[in-house]
Design an enzyme around this catalytic site. Structure first.
Site, mmCIF file in Angstrom:
data_model
loop_
_atom_site.group_PDB
_atom_site.id
_atom_site.type_symbol
_atom_site.label_atom_id
_atom_site.label_comp_id
_atom_site.label_asym_id
_atom_site.label_seq_id
_atom_site.Cartn_x
_atom_site.Cartn_y
_atom_site.Cartn_z
ATOM 1 N N VAL A 80 -10.930 71.564 5.816
ATOM 2 C CA VAL A 80 -11.614 72.250 6.990
ATOM 3 C C VAL A 80 -11.022 72.121 8.180
ATOM 4 O O VAL A 80 -10.472 71.164 8.633
ATOM 5 C CB VAL A 80 -13.051 71.749 6.813
ATOM 6 N N MET A 138 -14.396 57.116 3.742
ATOM 7 C CA MET A 138 -14.394 56.118 4.466
ATOM 8 C C MET A 138 -15.212 56.059 5.677
ATOM 9 O O MET A 138 -15.037 55.432 6.583
ATOM 10 C CB MET A 138 -12.839 55.928 4.959
ATOM 11 N N GLY A 139 -16.313 57.273 5.552
ATOM 12 C CA GLY A 139 -17.306 57.197 6.682
ATOM 13 C C GLY A 139 -16.386 58.048 7.747
ATOM 14 O O GLY A 139 -15.449 58.471 7.705
ATOM 15 N N GLN A 183 -5.807 49.762 1.441
ATOM 16 C CA GLN A 183 -4.997 50.794 1.792
ATOM 17 C C GLN A 183 -4.483 51.195 3.245
ATOM 18 O O GLN A 183 -3.770 51.970 3.648
ATOM 19 C CB GLN A 183 -5.901 52.130 1.554
ATOM 20 N N HIS A 240 -15.892 66.236 5.176
ATOM 21 C CA HIS A 240 -16.413 65.660 4.062
ATOM 22 C C HIS A 240 -17.846 66.328 3.563
ATOM 23 O O HIS A 240 -18.014 66.473 2.514
ATOM 24 C CB HIS A 240 -17.031 64.214 4.694
ATOM 25 N N LYS A 274 -6.506 68.438 2.001
ATOM 26 C CA LYS A 274 -5.864 67.943 3.353
ATOM 27 C C LYS A 274 -5.050 66.574 3.181
ATOM 28 O O LYS A 274 -4.071 66.596 3.658
ATOM 29 C CB LYS A 274 -7.055 67.502 4.299
ATOM 30 N N HIS A 289 -17.195 64.046 9.200
ATOM 31 C CA HIS A 289 -16.927 65.353 9.818
ATOM 32 C C HIS A 289 -17.395 66.382 8.606
ATOM 33 O O HIS A 289 -17.638 66.465 7.482
ATOM 34 C CB HIS A 289 -15.641 65.441 10.498
ATOM 35 N N GLY A 301 -10.234 65.755 -0.986
ATOM 36 C CA GLY A 301 -9.975 67.029 -0.134
ATOM 37 C C GLY A 301 -8.203 67.313 -0.190
ATOM 38 O O GLY A 301 -7.452 66.254 -0.192
#
Ligand code: AMP
Length: 284
Positions: free
Chosen positions: A167, A21-22, A52, A28, A140, A25, A138
């Protein structure tokens, strides 16, 4: 995008897709690095998916940093950037959704109704447009990557879903585009997620297996931080995302915590060191 991807496939190249989604960091970029090792071309997408976000969520103020994102992607060696407009993805009359029943309604889905239906729908569309050999996500977002893996299996997709480790900042905070919402005091407080996961890790490493006890320990660690308000802290089976009574199979310790108005999530993945081993291996 379809034409470019089709051409790459016709040349028997290995196509990799990294959906985002831009507000990019290092998290990504780690997905892109992994994709670059395994694929050429690598395609990144940037799309802040309206479907979403709930009505009271941060869609309108979600960070949008397109210029610096596209520079980062170029420096990272991405071959194509796909950044469609909302109307291209959802033209008038759009009516078809993808939902992973059950899994979508738990945990994140309970706190954010409709969120995962929006995620799986847009990811399905991106996978249809690009038809990549590999798509990178990810861990995450543990429940999200689990859902997408399930969707790919259930719908016989030709894309292999690759799930990559989170990360973190040096103090343990998982990188997230939403971290920019935190002021200095909140940024400091946000380390409580990682601290709580570590408290749970230490208990588990000392032999504690009772999930209720671990949950209490997590709640106590989180409540020590004045700016933190727990949404959930659960120990779940890594496959089903059902709460466990005792930790013995691969599990996630999942956290969702408000720091001020910002909602952050994090998790710890753990698994027995070997089949039937008592000793656990931890993946932050
Ligand atoms: P987002 O732009 O937040 O939708 O995230 C795009 C992808 O990057 C998703 O697959 C995320 O799980 C992944 N991602 C987000 N934060 C991190 C992180 N700290 N480490 C690794 N991957 C991440």
């Amino acid at each position: 995008m379809k034409e470019q991807a089709r051409q790459a496939r016709a040349e028997s190249r290995i196509v990799g897709l990294v959906p985002t989604m831009g507000a990019l960091h290092r998290g990504h970029l780690s997905l892109i690095e992994r994709a670059r090792r395994e694929c050429s071309p690598v395609i990144a997408s940037i799309f802040v998916n309206p479907k979403q976000f709930g009505p009271n969520e941060d869609f309108s103020k979600y960070p949008r940093t397109f210029e610096s994102d596209s520079e980062k992607l170029e420096r990272a060696g991405v071959d194509f950037l796909f950044a469609p407009e909302a109307l291209e993805i959802y033209p008038g009359g759009f009516a078809t959704y993808v939902n992973v029943d059950g899994l979508s309604e738990k945990l994140e889905g309970r706190s954010r109704p409709g969120h995962f239906r929006g995620v799986t729908t847009v990811v399905m569309k991106l996978l249809q447009i690009v038809q990549p050999n590999f798509a990178y996500f990810g861990r995450k977002d543990a429940q999200q990557s689990r859902l997408i893996t399930q969707m790919a299996r259930d719908l016989n997709l030709d894309t292999e879903i690759v799930v990559c480790p989170p990360v973190r900042e040096p103090d343990g905070l998982a990188l997230s585009s939403r971290n920019v919402y935190l002021n200095a005091e909140e940024r400091q407080a946000a380390t409580v997620l990682y601290r709580a996961l570590n408290v749970a890790r230490n208990e588990l490493a000392a032999g504690v297996r009772d999930a209720l006890h671990l949950q209490t320990v997590l709640q106590r660690a989180l409540s020590a931080e004045r700016l933190a308000r727990m949404d959930y802290a659960e120990i779940v089976d890594a496959e089903t995302f059902e709460p466990v009574v005792r930790v013995k199979r691969p599990c996630f310790v999942l956290l969702a915590v408000f720091i001020g108005k910002t909602r952050l999530i994090d998790n710890l993945y753990l698994e027995p060191k070997s089949l039937d081993a008592e000793e656990l291996v931890f993946h932050f």
